[in-house]
Design a protein around this motif. Structure first.
Motif, mmCIF file in Angstrom:
data_model
loop_
_atom_site.group_PDB
_atom_site.id
_atom_site.type_symbol
_atom_site.label_atom_id
_atom_site.label_comp_id
_atom_site.label_asym_id
_atom_site.label_seq_id
_atom_site.Cartn_x
_atom_site.Cartn_y
_atom_site.Cartn_z
ATOM 1 N N VAL A 66 0.208 -1.111 0.182
ATOM 2 C CA VAL A 66 -0.079 0.318 -0.324
ATOM 3 C C VAL A 66 1.052 1.186 0.037
ATOM 4 O O VAL A 66 0.658 2.194 -1.032
ATOM 5 C CB VAL A 66 -0.729 -0.159 0.952
ATOM 6 C CG1 VAL A 66 -1.659 1.356 1.672
ATOM 7 C CG2 VAL A 66 -2.239 -0.927 1.122
ATOM 8 N N SER A 67 1.936 1.381 1.142
ATOM 9 C CA SER A 67 3.367 2.226 0.701
ATOM 10 C C SER A 67 3.260 2.681 -0.865
ATOM 11 O O SER A 67 3.759 4.125 -1.139
ATOM 12 C CB SER A 67 3.575 1.759 1.844
ATOM 13 O OG SER A 67 4.790 0.927 1.145
ATOM 14 N N LEU A 68 3.892 1.749 -1.673
ATOM 15 C CA LEU A 68 4.150 1.696 -3.211
ATOM 16 C C LEU A 68 3.687 1.550 -3.983
ATOM 17 O O LEU A 68 3.256 2.731 -4.809
ATOM 18 C CB LEU A 68 5.435 0.198 -2.854
ATOM 19 C CG LEU A 68 6.305 -0.120 -2.252
ATOM 20 C CD1 LEU A 68 6.801 -1.260 -2.264
ATOM 21 C CD2 LEU A 68 7.867 0.780 -2.547
ATOM 22 N N LEU A 69 2.262 1.163 -4.078
ATOM 23 C CA LEU A 69 0.582 1.739 -4.813
ATOM 24 C C LEU A 69 -0.517 2.414 -3.819
ATOM 25 O O LEU A 69 -1.312 2.538 -5.514
ATOM 26 C CB LEU A 69 0.824 -0.091 -5.300
ATOM 27 C CG LEU A 69 1.769 -1.164 -5.702
ATOM 28 C CD1 LEU A 69 1.585 -2.206 -5.436
ATOM 29 C CD2 LEU A 69 2.757 -0.317 -6.510
ATOM 30 N N GLY A 70 -0.731 2.927 -3.390
ATOM 31 C CA GLY A 70 -1.557 3.539 -2.971
ATOM 32 C C GLY A 70 -2.548 2.449 -2.248
ATOM 33 O O GLY A 70 -2.753 0.784 -2.181
ATOM 34 N N PRO A 71 -3.715 2.073 -2.040
ATOM 35 C CA PRO A 71 -4.644 1.556 -1.202
ATOM 36 C C PRO A 71 -5.125 0.647 -1.898
ATOM 37 O O PRO A 71 -5.218 0.027 -4.107
ATOM 38 C CB PRO A 71 -6.440 2.665 -1.541
ATOM 39 C CG PRO A 71 -6.077 3.480 -2.856
ATOM 40 C CD PRO A 71 -4.134 3.761 -2.085
ATOM 41 N N VAL A 72 -5.990 -0.477 -1.830
ATOM 42 C CA VAL A 72 -6.579 -1.828 -2.193
ATOM 43 C C VAL A 72 -8.161 -1.806 -2.464
ATOM 44 O O VAL A 72 -9.083 -1.030 -1.716
ATOM 45 C CB VAL A 72 -6.011 -3.356 -1.663
ATOM 46 C CG1 VAL A 72 -6.622 -4.290 -2.565
ATOM 47 C CG2 VAL A 72 -5.028 -3.465 -1.635
ATOM 48 N N SER A 73 -8.370 -2.230 -3.651
ATOM 49 C CA SER A 73 -10.006 -1.892 -3.991
ATOM 50 C C SER A 73 -10.711 -2.675 -5.062
ATOM 51 O O SER A 73 -12.145 -2.906 -4.156
ATOM 52 C CB SER A 73 -10.057 -1.088 -5.381
ATOM 53 O OG SER A 73 -9.606 -2.012 -7.030
ATOM 54 N N SER A 74 -10.036 -4.457 -4.837
ATOM 55 C CA SER A 74 -11.290 -5.750 -4.519
ATOM 56 C C SER A 74 -9.589 -7.226 -4.347
ATOM 57 O O SER A 74 -8.382 -6.787 -4.524
ATOM 58 C CB SER A 74 -11.711 -5.367 -5.920
ATOM 59 O OG SER A 74 -10.902 -5.743 -6.760
ATOM 60 N N VAL A 75 -10.269 -7.943 -4.227
ATOM 61 C CA VAL A 75 -9.913 -8.690 -3.710
ATOM 62 C C VAL A 75 -10.482 -10.341 -4.041
ATOM 63 O O VAL A 75 -12.067 -9.441 -3.891
ATOM 64 C CB VAL A 75 -8.728 -8.874 -2.231
ATOM 65 C CG1 VAL A 75 -8.858 -8.197 -1.578
ATOM 66 C CG2 VAL A 75 -10.816 -9.102 -0.923
ATOM 67 N N ALA A 76 -9.667 -11.168 -4.601
ATOM 68 C CA ALA A 76 -10.590 -12.613 -3.945
ATOM 69 C C ALA A 76 -9.251 -13.634 -4.018
ATOM 70 O O ALA A 76 -8.629 -13.825 -4.170
ATOM 71 C CB ALA A 76 -10.816 -12.798 -5.128
ATOM 72 N N ALA A 77 -9.785 -14.567 -3.197
ATOM 73 C CA ALA A 77 -9.179 -14.884 -2.520
ATOM 74 C C ALA A 77 -9.936 -16.870 -2.284
ATOM 75 O O ALA A 77 -10.626 -17.135 -1.993
ATOM 76 C CB ALA A 77 -8.430 -14.976 -1.076
ATOM 77 N N THR A 78 -8.986 -17.514 -1.108
ATOM 78 C CA THR A 78 -9.069 -18.560 -1.197
ATOM 79 C C THR A 78 -8.551 -18.948 -0.189
ATOM 80 O O THR A 78 -7.829 -18.454 0.217
ATOM 81 C CB THR A 78 -8.304 -19.646 -1.987
ATOM 82 O OG1 THR A 78 -7.275 -20.377 -2.302
ATOM 83 C CG2 THR A 78 -8.938 -19.570 -3.344
#
Length: 367
Positions: free
Chosen positions: A190-202
Motif C-alpha cells: 500500500v505504501s508503494l502502490l496506494g490503496p487496494v480496491s478489491s480482492v479474490a481469495a481462497t
C-alpha cells in the motif's frame, strides 16, 4: 497548552515483542518511556528493571500518569481495540501493534473515538519506514521500473510454534499467517502502490491442532481456529495487481516480495525488517543489481518516534491508524472472499503521505 520536548510514553504489554520496542524507545531521545504496564505484575517489573524504566504498574495505572502522552499498545490482538479505546478515553494518543483490531468495525470505532477527542492513532508495522522499503519507494517514484504493473508476495513457513515459547495466540482470530504476517507485506504494498480496491481469495486449514516446539510448554497441544494457508489476488485502485500467498503449512519455506514494472523488476527486502537488500533487474540484465539504501534501520519503534515528532509539529504521521484500518479491511475482505468464493470490494481508503526523508534519524534529538 501545547507540550514541548520529548514525548512521554507508557508501554502496555510486556510480552515477547516488548523487548524490541523497549530497547529502542529507551534510547531514542525524542521520546521518554515513563512506565511499562502489564496485567502480570512480575513481567512489568522485570521489563522496567531491565530497561531502566522508573514505573512498573497495571495498565489502568499507566493511563493515570499525566505526563504520558502516547500509549504504546503491545497487548495480544484480541485486546488491541479495548486497550486503545481505554487509552483514548483517558486522553492519550495510541500507537498499537498490528492488527489495529480483530475486525474493521472495531477498528473504525477506535478511529472514531480518536477523532471525537482530537487524538491520534498510530499502528504497526513501522517496518515500511525503514531504509529497505523507503528506498524501494524512492526507486519507484524515480521511474526506475517504469510504470508499476504487478506484485508477487509469498510468505510461507511451518508456523511460529517451532520457536515461540507460547504460540497459541498465533492461531486465534486476529492472527494466523494472514493477520500475523500479512500486515508487513500489505502495508509495504500500500505504501508503494496506494490503496487496494478489491480482492479474490481462497483459504484452508491444514491441521486442527498444533504442538508447542520449545520452552516450558514444549509438547503441549493447542487448537487452531483460523486458516493457515491463504492465497489472494489484489487489485489496486491505481490499476496494479498482486498475487499473494500467506502460509503456516509450508515445510520448505519461502519469502518473496517483488514489484514488476514496464522497464524492470524490483526484488524488495523482507518487509518484516528495516534494511535490505534491494535489487533490480531489467530485461537486458543477466543478474540482479543491488541498489543502495538510504534511511534508517533503527528497528521497531520508529513509527512511535514519527508519531511523536509529527504530534509536536502538527503534521500527519505515516504509520497511521487510517493505514492500519485499510490493511485490516484488506485482510477481512480476503477472509470474506475466501468464504464466499467471489471478488469482494475493499471499502476503505487511506490518505497518501510523504516518504520519510532519507536523512530522518530517530537517534537525533529534534524536540
Amino acid at each position: 497548552m501545547s507540550r514541548t520536548g520529548p514525548v512521554g510514553l507508557a508501554v502496555v504489554g510486556a510480552g515477547n515483542i516488548s523487548g524490541q520496542y523497549l530497547r529502542n524507545l529507551t534510547a531514542f531521545p525524542d521520546v521518554e518511556v515513563l512506565a511499562v504496564a502489564d496485567l502480570d505484575d512480575r513481567r512489568a517489573a522485570q521489563a522496567a528493571a531491565e530497561y531502566g524504566i522508573g514505573t512498573a504498574c497495571s495498565p489502568a495505572a499507566a493511563l493515570e500518569i499525566p505526563e504520558v502522552e502516547i500509549v504504546v499498545n503491545l497487548t495480544v490482538p484480541a485486546a488491541h481495540a479495548q486497550v486503545a479505546l481505554a487509552a483514548l478515553r483517558a486522553g492519550k494518543h495510541v500507537y498499537g501493534e498490528k492488527p489495529l483490531a480483530l475486525d474493521p468495525e472495531s477498528g473504525r470505532a477506535v478511529l472514531a473515538e480518536a477523532a471525537a477527542r482530537g487524538l491520534r492513532v498510530g499502528n504497526a508495522p513501522d517496518t515500511f519506514l525503514g531504509a529497505g522499503i523507503q528506498s524501494a519507494r524512492r526507486a519507484v517514484e524515480a521511474g526506475l521500473i517504469g510504470e508499476p504493473v504487478a506484485a508477487t508476495v509469498a510468505l510461507e513457513s511451518m508456523g511460529p510454534e517451532g520457536w515461540h515459547p507460547d504460540p497459541a495466540f498465533f492461531y486465534l482470530p486476529g492472527a494466523g499467517p494472514l493477520f500475523d504476517m500479512g500486515p508487513y507485506y500489505l502495508t509495504a504494498l500500500v505504501s508503494l502502490l496506494g490503496p487496494v480496491s478489491s480482492v479474490a481469495a481462497t483459504a484452508r486449514m491444514a491441521r486442527q491442532r498444533r504442538v508447542v516446539g520449545s520452552g516450558p510448554l514444549a509438547g503441549t497441544e493447542f487448537p487452531v481456529e483460523v486458516p493457515t494457508h491463504v492465497t489472494a489476488l489484489l487489485e489496486f485502485a491505481a490499476g496494479c495487481g498482486a498475487s499473494t500467498a500467506f502460509s503456516f503449512d509450508s515445510p520448505a519455506g519461502k519469502q518473496l516480495l517483488e514489484l514488476g514494472g514496464t522497464e524492470a523488476t524490483l526484488a524488495l527486502p523482507d518487509p518484516n525488517t528495516f534494511g535490505g537488500p534491494l535489487r533490480i533487474r531489467g530485461p537486458k540484465d543477466r543478474e540482479w543489481r543491488e541498489l543502495p539504501l538510504s534511511g534508517t534501520e533503527a528497528g521497531r519503534g520508529i513509527g512511535v518516534v514519527d508519531l511523536a515528532r509529527s504530534l509536536r509539529a502538527g503534521q500527519p504521521h505515516r504509520a497511521s491508524g487510517e493505514l492500519g484500518l485499510h490493511v485490516l479491511d484488506i485482510m477481512a475482505t480476503i477472509v470474506a472472499s475466501a468464504a464466499e468464493g467471489s471478488f469482494q470490494k475493499v471499502t476503505s481508503v487511506v490518505p497518501a503521505t510523504d516518504a520519510l526523508p532519507a536523512s530522518w534519524d530517530p537517534s537525533e534529538a529534534t524536540l
